[in-house]
Design a protein around this motif. Structure first.
Motif, short mmCIF file in Angstrom:
data_model
loop_
_atom_site.label_atom_id
_atom_site.label_comp_id
_atom_site.label_asym_id
_atom_site.label_seq_id
_atom_site.Cartn_x
_atom_site.Cartn_y
_atom_site.Cartn_z
N PRO A 136 0.85 -1.20 0.00
CA PRO A 136 0.00 0.00 0.00
C PRO A 136 0.88 1.24 0.00
CG PRO A 136 0.08 -0.96 2.20
CD PRO A 136 0.86 -1.89 1.30
N VAL A 137 0.69 2.11 -0.99
CA VAL A 137 1.53 3.30 -1.12
C VAL A 137 0.65 4.54 -1.26
CG1 VAL A 137 3.49 2.07 -2.13
CG2 VAL A 137 1.71 2.99 -3.62
N CYS A 138 1.21 5.68 -0.90
CA CYS A 138 0.47 6.94 -0.97
C CYS A 138 1.46 8.10 -0.98
CB CYS A 138 -0.49 7.06 0.23
SG CYS A 138 0.35 7.07 1.83
N SER A 139 0.96 9.30 -0.96
CA SER A 139 1.82 10.47 -0.88
C SER A 139 2.31 10.66 0.56
CB SER A 139 1.06 11.72 -1.34
OG SER A 139 0.06 12.04 -0.38
N PRO A 140 3.47 11.30 0.75
CA PRO A 140 3.94 11.56 2.12
C PRO A 140 2.93 12.36 2.95
CG PRO A 140 5.71 11.92 0.55
CD PRO A 140 4.46 11.71 -0.26
N ASP A 141 2.26 13.33 2.32
CA ASP A 141 1.29 14.15 3.07
C ASP A 141 0.12 13.31 3.57
OD1 ASP A 141 2.84 16.37 2.68
OD2 ASP A 141 1.63 17.18 1.04
N LEU A 142 -0.38 12.41 2.71
CA LEU A 142 -1.51 11.58 3.14
C LEU A 142 -1.10 10.64 4.25
CD1 LEU A 142 -4.36 10.24 1.05
CD2 LEU A 142 -3.17 8.60 2.51
N LYS A 143 0.11 10.10 4.19
CA LYS A 143 0.59 9.22 5.26
C LYS A 143 0.68 9.98 6.58
CE LYS A 143 4.32 6.17 6.69
NZ LYS A 143 5.56 5.45 6.31
N ALA A 144 1.19 11.20 6.52
CA ALA A 144 1.30 12.00 7.75
C ALA A 144 -0.08 12.33 8.31
CB ALA A 144 2.08 13.28 7.45
N VAL A 195 5.33 6.86 -0.92
CA VAL A 195 5.90 6.18 0.25
C VAL A 195 4.97 5.03 0.63
CG1 VAL A 195 7.05 8.25 1.13
CG2 VAL A 195 4.70 7.73 1.86
N LYS A 196 5.50 4.07 1.33
CA LYS A 196 4.66 2.98 1.80
C LYS A 196 3.80 3.48 2.95
CE LYS A 196 7.52 -0.79 0.16
NZ LYS A 196 8.14 -2.12 0.45
N ALA A 197 2.50 3.36 2.78
CA ALA A 197 1.58 3.80 3.83
C ALA A 197 1.88 3.05 5.13
CB ALA A 197 0.13 3.58 3.40
N ILE A 198 2.18 1.78 4.99
CA ILE A 198 2.58 0.93 6.10
C ILE A 198 3.33 -0.25 5.49
CG2 ILE A 198 0.42 -0.42 6.10
CD1 ILE A 198 0.63 -0.44 9.19
N ASP A 199 4.30 -0.76 6.20
CA ASP A 199 5.14 -1.82 5.63
C ASP A 199 4.47 -3.18 5.82
OD1 ASP A 199 7.21 -3.04 4.38
OD2 ASP A 199 8.60 -2.95 6.09
N ALA A 205 -3.33 -2.66 9.39
CA ALA A 205 -4.18 -2.81 8.22
C ALA A 205 -5.56 -2.21 8.43
CB ALA A 205 -4.30 -4.29 7.84
N VAL A 206 -6.07 -2.31 9.67
CA VAL A 206 -7.41 -1.76 9.96
C VAL A 206 -7.41 -0.25 9.75
CG1 VAL A 206 -9.16 -1.43 11.73
CG2 VAL A 206 -7.94 -3.61 11.58
N SER A 207 -6.36 0.42 10.15
CA SER A 207 -6.31 1.89 10.02
C SER A 207 -6.23 2.32 8.55
CB SER A 207 -5.12 2.45 10.80
OG SER A 207 -3.89 2.05 10.23
N VAL A 208 -5.70 1.47 7.69
CA VAL A 208 -5.62 1.81 6.27
C VAL A 208 -7.02 1.96 5.67
CG1 VAL A 208 -4.82 1.01 4.00
CG2 VAL A 208 -3.35 0.75 6.01
N ARG A 209 -7.97 1.21 6.20
CA ARG A 209 -9.35 1.29 5.70
C ARG A 209 -9.96 2.67 5.90
NH1 ARG A 209 -13.19 -3.66 5.69
NH2 ARG A 209 -14.54 -1.86 5.45
N ASP A 210 -9.42 3.45 6.83
CA ASP A 210 -9.98 4.78 7.08
C ASP A 210 -9.63 5.78 5.98
OD1 ASP A 210 -11.02 3.87 9.48
OD2 ASP A 210 -9.22 4.42 10.61
N ALA A 211 -8.62 5.46 5.17
CA ALA A 211 -8.20 6.35 4.09
C ALA A 211 -8.94 5.99 2.81
CB ALA A 211 -6.70 6.24 3.88
N PRO A 212 -9.02 6.91 1.84
CA PRO A 212 -9.58 6.56 0.53
C PRO A 212 -8.71 5.49 -0.12
CG PRO A 212 -9.36 8.94 0.78
CD PRO A 212 -8.60 8.32 1.91
#
Length: 298
Positions: A170-178, A256-260, A185-192
């Motif tokens: 799972p990858v995203c922009s640095p701003d979205l990760k911050a 960046v990797k949203a989470i490894d 994995a559960v917290s990733v569901r909160d993002a688009p």
């Protein structure tokens, strides 16, 4: 087995018929072929007499395909296209050796294209025609010698060789990760979540793989890796992308990797070819080279 001569009409008869069938007009066909209307009409009439079948209904100054003529026009159009492609290939490489290859757009652009110069240097008699295909197709209807596809080890009417697997993250922009500060994995569901139409259940499988609920997963749909990667870099959401295809973006931190939490994909990349092309020299050379290139990735 050789076809009887009466089933092999002259090419100029077929060209006149195809142009008239496509344009719906003898006048337009004549203009396209730089002939007179009378010449086109005579060629179509000669074709009908040779086949013993009426191809057009003639109504005053107009023509309309018969049911048989409509089916025949489709087949002749495909045949003329094959002849034209073969002629262009021969002109581009008069000594033979043209390989018509269907590729996945991102794999072709990011993995294959940078490596092709090495193959061409080692095989100077081979040239390529590259076309993009996102999904399965029928080799009998698509004039290509081989294809690189992602999925399972099956392709009707084709032989296959596995090239490599892939790991997605799972990858995203640095701003979205911050902004979301992902912890599991559960917290990733909160993002688009951004989805590929060719892999509609990828997020569900990733969530299950990492112990999160996989129900009611929604988000924007994209049909290509390039557009979904751009959307992720723009901060529109999190995308599941193959690590080996986004190396530059990860290195530059545009992604960046949203989470490894990586996952090995169920599918793999394969080279596929129709059985009757298995011994075609350019394909044999390309297949051997490609398998050597990917030996460390299987």
């Amino acid at each position: 087995m050789q076809s009887p001569r009466r089933f092999l009409p002259a090419l100029h008869y077929l060209s006149a018929f195809e142009a008239a069938a496509r344009t719906g007009s003898v006048t337009a066909a004549a203009r396209e072929l730089s002939l007179t209307q009378g010449a086109v009409s005579r060629q179509i009439k000669a074709l009908e007499e040779q086949l013993g079948v009426e191809l057009f209904h003639r109504e005053k100054q107009t023509i309309r395909l018969t049911a048989g003529g409509e089916a025949y026009a489709r087949d002749i159009r495909d045949a003329l296209r094959l002849i034209s492609t073969a002629s262009l290939n021969l002109r581009a490489n008069p000594f033979g050796g043209t390989l018509n290859l269907a590729v996945l757009p991102t794999f072709g652009a990011r993995w294959l294209a940078p490596r092709l110069p090495r193959f061409l240097e080692a095989n100077p008699g081979v040239s390529f025609n590259l076309v993009t295909r996102l999904s399965y197709f029928d080799f009998r209807l698509d004039p290509v010698d081989a294809a690189i596809h992602f999925g399972g080890p099956e392709w009707q009417g084709g032989e296959m060789a596995m090239l490599r697997g892939e790991t997605v993250s799972p990858v995203c922009s640095p701003d979205l990760k911050a902004r979301f500060d992902f912890t599991d994995a559960v917290s990733v569901r909160d993002a688009p979540l951004l989805h590929l139409t060719t892999r509609p259940d990828a997020w569900e499988r990733w969530l299950r793989h990492h112990g999160a609920a996989d129900d009611s997963v929604r988000g924007m749909l994209f049909d290509q890796f390039s557009t979904i990667a751009e959307a992720a870099m723009a901060g529109m959401g999190v995308a599941l992308l193959p690590d080996f295809l986004i190396g530059d973006e990860l290195k530059s931190r545009r992604l960046v990797k949203a989470i490894d939490l990586p996952m090995i994909s169920e599918g793999a990349y394969y080279l596929v070819w129709p059985s009757e092309r298995a011994s075609y020299p350019p394909l044999v050379a390309f297949r051997d080279w490609l398998l050597a290139e990917t030996a460390g990735d299987r």
